[in-house]
Motif scaffolding. Structure first.
Motif, PDB file in Angstrom:
ATOM      1  N   ASP A 195       0.732  -1.147   0.004  1.00  0.00           N
ATOM      2  CA  ASP A 195      -0.237  -0.037  -0.032  1.00  0.00           C
ATOM      3  C   ASP A 195       0.832   1.213   0.018  1.00  0.00           C
ATOM      4  O   ASP A 195       0.343   2.231  -0.573  1.00  0.00           O
ATOM      5  N   ASP A 196       2.039   1.309   0.793  1.00  0.00           N
ATOM      6  CA  ASP A 196       2.882   2.572   0.643  1.00  0.00           C
ATOM      7  C   ASP A 196       3.773   2.538  -0.595  1.00  0.00           C
ATOM      8  O   ASP A 196       4.298   3.529  -0.546  1.00  0.00           O
ATOM      9  N   MET A 197       3.648   1.804  -1.530  1.00  0.00           N
ATOM     10  CA  MET A 197       4.390   1.795  -2.782  1.00  0.00           C
ATOM     11  C   MET A 197       3.309   1.967  -3.982  1.00  0.00           C
ATOM     12  O   MET A 197       3.762   2.505  -4.931  1.00  0.00           O
ATOM     13  N   TYR A 198       1.936   1.630  -3.638  1.00  0.00           N
ATOM     14  CA  TYR A 198       1.210   1.325  -4.910  1.00  0.00           C
ATOM     15  C   TYR A 198       1.236   2.518  -5.578  1.00  0.00           C
ATOM     16  O   TYR A 198       1.267   2.672  -7.045  1.00  0.00           O
ATOM     17  N   ASP A 199       1.050   3.881  -5.378  1.00  0.00           N
ATOM     18  CA  ASP A 199       1.105   5.190  -5.953  1.00  0.00           C
ATOM     19  C   ASP A 199       2.253   5.551  -6.585  1.00  0.00           C
ATOM     20  O   ASP A 199       2.236   6.461  -7.277  1.00  0.00           O
ATOM     21  N   ARG A 200       3.305   4.718  -6.509  1.00  0.00           N
ATOM     22  CA  ARG A 200       4.617   5.130  -7.084  1.00  0.00           C
ATOM     23  C   ARG A 200       5.327   4.185  -7.895  1.00  0.00           C
ATOM     24  O   ARG A 200       6.382   3.825  -8.194  1.00  0.00           O
ATOM     25  N   VAL A 201       4.324   3.053  -8.277  1.00  0.00           N
ATOM     26  CA  VAL A 201       4.856   1.881  -9.045  1.00  0.00           C
ATOM     27  C   VAL A 201       4.079   1.922 -10.393  1.00  0.00           C
ATOM     28  O   VAL A 201       2.806   2.116 -10.465  1.00  0.00           O
ATOM     29  N   VAL A 202       4.956   1.623 -11.447  1.00  0.00           N
ATOM     30  CA  VAL A 202       4.318   1.267 -12.942  1.00  0.00           C
ATOM     31  C   VAL A 202       4.416   0.000 -13.115  1.00  0.00           C
ATOM     32  O   VAL A 202       5.441  -0.354 -13.064  1.00  0.00           O
ATOM     33  N   THR A 203       3.464  -0.740 -13.273  1.00  0.00           N
ATOM     34  CA  THR A 203       3.528  -2.290 -13.537  1.00  0.00           C
ATOM     35  C   THR A 203       3.294  -2.533 -14.738  1.00  0.00           C
ATOM     36  O   THR A 203       2.346  -1.932 -15.698  1.00  0.00           O
ATOM     37  N   VAL A 204       4.574  -3.165 -15.537  1.00  0.00           N
ATOM     38  CA  VAL A 204       4.409  -3.234 -16.995  1.00  0.00           C
ATOM     39  C   VAL A 204       4.295  -4.716 -17.175  1.00  0.00           C
ATOM     40  O   VAL A 204       4.882  -5.682 -16.491  1.00  0.00           O
ATOM     41  N   ASN A 205       3.593  -5.074 -18.010  1.00  0.00           N
ATOM     42  CA  ASN A 205       3.348  -6.672 -18.292  1.00  0.00           C
ATOM     43  C   ASN A 205       2.888  -6.586 -19.979  1.00  0.00           C
ATOM     44  O   ASN A 205       2.918  -5.578 -20.782  1.00  0.00           O
ATOM     45  N   GLY A 206       2.841  -7.755 -20.413  1.00  0.00           N
ATOM     46  CA  GLY A 206       2.546  -8.166 -21.647  1.00  0.00           C
ATOM     47  C   GLY A 206       1.974  -9.523 -22.123  1.00  0.00           C
ATOM     48  O   GLY A 206       2.479 -10.335 -21.256  1.00  0.00           O
ATOM     49  N   VAL A 207       2.008  -9.890 -23.397  1.00  0.00           N
ATOM     50  CA  VAL A 207       1.609 -10.965 -23.595  1.00  0.00           C
ATOM     51  C   VAL A 207       2.590 -11.997 -24.481  1.00  0.00           C
ATOM     52  O   VAL A 207       2.316 -13.167 -24.827  1.00  0.00           O
ATOM     53  N   SER A 208       3.749 -11.241 -24.657  1.00  0.00           N
ATOM     54  CA  SER A 208       4.719 -11.989 -25.593  1.00  0.00           C
ATOM     55  C   SER A 208       5.065 -13.124 -25.125  1.00  0.00           C
ATOM     56  O   SER A 208       5.292 -14.304 -25.815  1.00  0.00           O
ATOM     57  N   LYS A 209       5.519 -13.258 -23.783  1.00  0.00           N
ATOM     58  CA  LYS A 209       6.155 -14.309 -23.265  1.00  0.00           C
ATOM     59  C   LYS A 209       4.965 -15.491 -22.823  1.00  0.00           C
ATOM     60  O   LYS A 209       5.235 -16.642 -23.441  1.00  0.00           O
ATOM     61  N   ALA A 210       4.215 -15.171 -22.084  1.00  0.00           N
ATOM     62  CA  ALA A 210       3.415 -16.332 -21.409  1.00  0.00           C
ATOM     63  C   ALA A 210       2.433 -16.794 -22.560  1.00  0.00           C
ATOM     64  O   ALA A 210       2.129 -18.233 -22.536  1.00  0.00           O
ATOM     65  N   PHE A 211       2.156 -16.127 -23.500  1.00  0.00           N
ATOM     66  CA  PHE A 211       1.114 -16.720 -24.421  1.00  0.00           C
ATOM     67  C   PHE A 211       1.668 -17.027 -25.692  1.00  0.00           C
ATOM     68  O   PHE A 211       1.043 -17.178 -26.750  1.00  0.00           O
ATOM     69  N   ALA A 212       3.050 -16.687 -25.937  1.00  0.00           N
ATOM     70  CA  ALA A 212       3.829 -16.883 -27.088  1.00  0.00           C
ATOM     71  C   ALA A 212       3.214 -16.070 -28.065  1.00  0.00           C
ATOM     72  O   ALA A 212       2.704 -16.547 -29.259  1.00  0.00           O
ATOM     73  N   MET A 213       3.285 -14.784 -27.980  1.00  0.00           N
ATOM     74  CA  MET A 213       2.601 -13.803 -28.717  1.00  0.00           C
ATOM     75  C   MET A 213       3.520 -12.817 -29.022  1.00  0.00           C
ATOM     76  O   MET A 213       3.116 -11.783 -29.129  1.00  0.00           O
ATOM     77  N   THR A 214       5.035 -13.106 -29.418  1.00  0.00           N
ATOM     78  CA  THR A 214       5.968 -11.858 -29.620  1.00  0.00           C
ATOM     79  C   THR A 214       5.483 -11.056 -30.569  1.00  0.00           C
ATOM     80  O   THR A 214       5.675  -9.837 -30.678  1.00  0.00           O
ATOM     81  N   GLY A 215       5.196 -11.947 -31.772  1.00  0.00           N
ATOM     82  CA  GLY A 215       4.854 -11.033 -33.033  1.00  0.00           C
ATOM     83  C   GLY A 215       3.708 -10.130 -32.952  1.00  0.00           C
ATOM     84  O   GLY A 215       3.447  -9.082 -33.925  1.00  0.00           O
ATOM     85  N   TRP A 216       2.550 -10.303 -31.995  1.00  0.00           N
ATOM     86  CA  TRP A 216       1.466  -9.714 -31.936  1.00  0.00           C
ATOM     87  C   TRP A 216       1.527  -8.093 -31.506  1.00  0.00           C
ATOM     88  O   TRP A 216       0.687  -7.483 -31.780  1.00  0.00           O
ATOM     89  N   ARG A 217       2.318  -8.161 -30.749  1.00  0.00           N
ATOM     90  CA  ARG A 217       3.087  -6.631 -30.115  1.00  0.00           C
ATOM     91  C   ARG A 217       2.069  -6.192 -29.353  1.00  0.00           C
ATOM     92  O   ARG A 217       1.561  -4.978 -29.693  1.00  0.00           O
ATOM     93  N   ILE A 218       1.554  -6.740 -28.083  1.00  0.00           N
ATOM     94  CA  ILE A 218       0.668  -6.095 -27.198  1.00  0.00           C
ATOM     95  C   ILE A 218       1.415  -6.095 -25.901  1.00  0.00           C
ATOM     96  O   ILE A 218       1.699  -7.325 -25.221  1.00  0.00           O
TER      97      ILE A 218
END
Ligand code: PMP
Ligand code: GLU
Length: 395
Positions: free
Chosen positions: A223-246
């Motif tokens: 809670d004391d970090m939430y307002d200061r964090v940018v959480t980055v994620n994507g589908v390239s790795k887990a969904f084998a979607m590297t070329g889809w670019r999301i």
């Protein structure tokens, strides 16, 4: 001679992509190269996701998309953050981009002024330093090593902070080391950061599902970090979607708005078909992709077992992602098979030329004693690659 900008002249080429290009080139020349350089799942995108894309084409999704993503996709991302990470975001906090790479570039561009410092625990993912420099920030490298399991300690973090520090960027599970920060370790880093409330954290969680040691932990859960964090994620790795670019972020609304504005002038919204397919990907239960994670797990065991038998490779067992990052400094200063090895780049080139195995030099990741192997490759390729390396080194 054209007058290219100082900006591009001072930028290094992405070593991961350069090695992938070189591998393709050598293969086209008929050389039997085993490519363990590129961090890209060797699976096909699952059928249920492909079908959603086909449906989207038939449903005439062909217009410009909202800059920050379709509302339905943002909602799927919000639900995913809640389900997998226990994080609560609303639509104003989500921005969908053309890959997590663009998400990271947006954040750098909207957060940094010239001279602002960004702490990068080494090894860091290849593009972090160049993206920071493009935004006129200054990367501040914090070295870690095989001995410390590639983890930055709270003391190291504290020591790296200066009045100019604006951000900390890290990936966990880590590309390239495979290191995974536990919740307790993140809390210990957070305890340092709470004393420096102006520092924003970029938590790159693109490998979250490829974790072999336990629960994935997000920095924004505190809670004391939430307002200061940018959480980055994507589908390239887990969904084998590297070329889809999301890719996407969950961030404080003000930062998300700024990224939206930046993206609106540079690329507009991400691809319409890919976004529709990703709604389906993120709404699916995680067990739909478990078969790929299981394969990565068994390949990890295979490559570690075989690599441990090669003298001179110092290994930390990776806990996540699909990379092994051995320290190969044992070979520096030696001449093998007529090939003089001064550093990790020479060693990586030696492996390419003499063992026909493509890797990436640790220099690209800020860790010049190591090289990176991606084990997102078939068991046969992994076995053959380790055999070739062993032979090349024993000659
Ligand atoms: N972060 C990390 C740690 C990565 O390894 C990658 C690799 N592609 C990215 C971000 C970017 O992913 P993408 O742009 O394919 O979403
Ligand atoms: N992230 C992958 C890697 O590290 C893909 C290449 C890239 O985007 O640089 O190999």
């Amino acid at each position: 001679m054209y007058h290219l900008s100082d900006r591009i002249k001072s930028m290094s080429t992405s070593q991961t992509l350069a090695m992938a290009a070189k591998t393709r080139e050598l293969k086209a020349e008929g050389k039997d190269i085993i490519g363990l350089s590129l961090g890209e799942p060797d699976f096909n995108t699952p059928d249920f996701i492909k079908e959603a894309a086909i449906q989207a084409i038939n449903d005439n999704y062909n217009s410009y998309t909202p800059v920050d993503g379709y509302v339905e996709l943002k909602d799927a991302i919000i639900n995913k953050f809640k389900r997998d990470n226990g994080l609560t975001y609303d639509r104003s906090q989500i921005v969908v981009s053309t890959g997590a790479k663009q998400s990271l570039a947006n954040v750098a561009m909207v957060m940094l002024n010239p001279g602002d410092e960004v702490i990068l625990p080494c090894p860091y993912w290849v593009s972090y330093a160049e993206i920071v420099k493009l935004a006129e920030g200054v990367p501040v490298e914090v070295p870690t090593s095989v001995e410390s399991d590639f983890k930055m300690t709270p003391q190291q973090l504290e020591a790296a902070i200066t009045p100019k520090t604006r951000m900390l960027w890290y990936s966990s599970p880590s590309n390239p080391s495979g290191m995974v920060y536990s919740k307790e370790e993140l809390r210990a880093l957070a305890d340092v950061l709470v004393k420096h409330p102006d520092i924003i954290v970029v938590s790159d969680e693109i490998y979250e599902h490829i974790n072999f040691v336990g629960e994935h932990a997000s920095m924004a859960q505190f809670d004391d970090m939430y307002d200061r964090v940018v959480t980055v994620n994507g589908v390239s790795k887990a969904f084998a979607m590297t070329g889809w670019r999301i890719g996407y972020i969950g961030a404080p609304a003000e930062i998300a708005r700024a990224c939206n504005k930046m993206q609106g002038q540079i690329t507009s919204g991400a691809n319409c078909i890919a976004q529709r397919a990703v709604i389906t990907a993120l709404e699916a239960p995680v067990n739909k992709i478990q078969y790929m994670i299981d394969r990565f797990k068994s390949r990890r065991k295979l490559i570690i077992d075989l690599m441990s038998q090669i003298p001179g490779f110092a290994i930390t067992e990776p806990e996540g992602a699909f990379y092994v990052f051995p320290d190969v400094s044992y070979f520096f200063g030696k001449t093998i098979n007529g090939y003089e090895i001064k550093d990790a780049t020479d060693f990586s080139m030696f492996l390419l030329e003499k063992a026909l195995v493509a890797t990436v030099t640790g220099d690209a990741f800020g860790s010049p004693n190591c090289i990176r192997f991606s084990y997102a490759a078939s068991e046969t390729e992994i076995e053959e690659a380790m055999k070739r390396i062993k032979n090349a080194l024993s000659e």
